[in-house]
Design an enzyme around this catalytic site. Structure first.
Site, PDB file in Angstrom:
ATOM      1  N   THR A 132      39.640  48.034  39.804  1.00 49.32           N
ATOM      2  CA  THR A 132      38.895  49.289  39.762  1.00 49.32           C
ATOM      3  C   THR A 132      38.904  49.902  38.367  1.00 49.32           C
ATOM      4  OG1 THR A 132      38.904  51.585  40.577  1.00 49.32           O
ATOM      5  CG2 THR A 132      41.008  50.471  40.508  1.00 49.32           C
ATOM      6  N   ASP A 133      37.893  50.720  38.081  1.00 48.57           N
ATOM      7  CA  ASP A 133      37.879  51.444  36.812  1.00 48.57           C
ATOM      8  C   ASP A 133      38.899  52.581  36.784  1.00 48.57           C
ATOM      9  OD1 ASP A 133      36.604  53.175  38.581  1.00 48.57           O
ATOM     10  OD2 ASP A 133      34.833  53.491  37.344  1.00 48.57           O
ATOM     11  N   GLU A 134      39.465  52.930  37.929  1.00 49.33           N
ATOM     12  CA  GLU A 134      40.398  54.058  37.970  1.00 49.33           C
ATOM     13  C   GLU A 134      41.696  53.777  37.223  1.00 49.33           C
ATOM     14  OE1 GLU A 134      40.769  56.303  41.583  1.00 49.33           O
ATOM     15  OE2 GLU A 134      38.947  55.421  42.406  1.00 49.33           O
ATOM     16  N   TYR A 158      47.191  55.404  44.031  1.00 46.97           N
ATOM     17  CA  TYR A 158      46.272  54.274  44.207  1.00 46.97           C
ATOM     18  C   TYR A 158      46.012  53.565  42.888  1.00 46.97           C
ATOM     19  CZ  TYR A 158      41.774  51.906  44.195  1.00 46.97           C
ATOM     20  OH  TYR A 158      40.776  51.000  43.977  1.00 46.97           O
ATOM     21  N   LYS A 162      47.027  49.720  41.525  1.00 41.42           N
ATOM     22  CA  LYS A 162      46.049  48.725  41.077  1.00 41.42           C
ATOM     23  C   LYS A 162      46.310  48.311  39.625  1.00 41.42           C
ATOM     24  CE  LYS A 162      42.973  47.135  42.861  1.00 41.42           C
ATOM     25  NZ  LYS A 162      42.873  45.863  43.636  1.00 41.42           N
TER      26      LYS A 162
END
Length: 353
Positions: A132-134, A158, A162
């Site tokens: 993810t870009d997060e 989260y 990741k």
């Protein structure tokens, strides 16, 4: 044959449907079937011998190892993850277990399997990790979009879990030579998305005349990627991506949450007008912001276009229209997934806001 983890979830099920339609080769689908895993997403493949479903946990190394030895996949595409920021705030332990420990166990079994392959098969094997870009944190309004070299700065349980999984994948390539690829995508939307996420939640609430909850001032910005475009990007990375590399996958669609909600409401006003004639946007309700809410994400997707020739086929407008139509035409699916557990979670997450 490829092995897909988390293939009954939103992106995983879309990928399997896309893979079998496009590649015509079999898939072993390993999914734990937690609340967001739904075999109804794959009903079109019922009885199709190219789809082999196995219910199980990626943390179960013995099971993963047995599946690898039995089916001899040429690639692992790793979607399995706890993926909702709000849930990670309420209960981070599941995110640590699945996203970090599960990825570690999967890597260990993949490494053992890969090392035992004949040399020619070793050369063709791939481990593709979907992220993810997060992991990159939050951007200011004038900051350049995230690139593959942006430093990691995760801000939620989260995204931290990741980020840890991304680092493990990288380490297994540099330490053991495991042939890995990583993709970091922006916010996905499309068919089969569990309605805890913004777009299906807004569609569902609007059709039921319920408030449309908007965190804070609604001006948080995300890049939006149609799930079908994401699937084609993963196929291209798997086919021709450079080993050990990361590819950012984005839709070139920076929108505020308010922009997204107004777009959904306008499409619903056109396709399924409210019985009382009021515009759906009148249901917008501002609620207390979530803790640590990142202000802006944006993806620079030039590398994947430059190296692999991929770019999104859908605009925000065409992808959103397809998505709203899908939910309107699949109300039975919506009713089946919005169980008591889902209603309890919505009440817990939004009730105190």
């Amino acid at each position: 044959m490829i092995l897909v983890t988390g293939g009954a979830g939103f992106i995983g099920s879309n990928f399997i449907l896309d893979w079998i339609a496009g590649e015509q080769t079999p898939v072993v689908n390993l999914d734990k079937l937690t609340y967001a895993g739904n075999l109804e997403n794959l009903a079109a493949l019922q009885g199709d011998p190219r789809h082999v479903f196995v219910q199980g946990d990626i943390c179960d190394g013995e099971l993963v190892g047995r599946l690898l030895r039995e089916h001899k996949p040429r690639a692992i595409v790793h979607f399995a993850a706890e993926s909702h920021v709000d849930r990670s705030i309420h209960g981070p332990a599941d995110f640590i277990e699945t996203n970090i420990n599960g990825t570690f166990r999967l890597l260990e079994e993949a490494r053992a399997y890969w090392q035992a392959l004949p040399q020619a098969e070793q050369a063709g094997f791939r481990f593709l990790h979907v992220s993810t870009d997060e992991v990159y944190g939050s951007l200011g309004p004038n900051d350049a979009p995230f690139s593959e070299t942006t430093p990691y700065a995760p801000n939620s349980p989260y995204s931290a879990s990741k980020a840890a999984s991304d680092h493990l994948v990288r380490a297994y390539h540099h330490t053991y030579g495991l042939p890995v690829l990583t993709t970091n995508c922006s916010n996905n939307y499309g068919a089969y998305q569990f309605p805890e996420k913004l777009i299906p939640l807004i569609i569902l609430n609007a059709l039921n005349g319920k408030p449309l909850p908007i965190y804070g001032d609604g001006l948080n910005v995300r890049d939006w990627l149609y799930v079908g475009d994401h699937c084609t990007a993963i196929r291209e990375v798997l086919k021709q991506g450079r080993l050990g590399e990361t590819y950012n996958v984005g839709g070139w669609n920076e929108k505020t949450n308010l922009d997204v909600v107004y777009t959904v409401c306008a499409i619903l006003d056109e396709l399924r007008p409210a019985a009382d004639g009021r515009p759906y946007a009148s249901l917008i309700t501002y609620v207390k912001d979530r803790p640590g809410h990142d202000r802006r994400y944006a993806i620079d997707a030039r590398k994947i276009e430059r190296e692999l020739g991929w770019k999104p086929a859908e605009t925000f407008e065409t992808g959103m229209r397809k998505t709203v139509r899908w939910y309107l035409e699949h109300q039975d699916w919506v009713r089946n997934v919005t169980s008591g557990e889902y209603r309890e979670w919505v009440g817990r997450n939004y009730g105190e806001r």
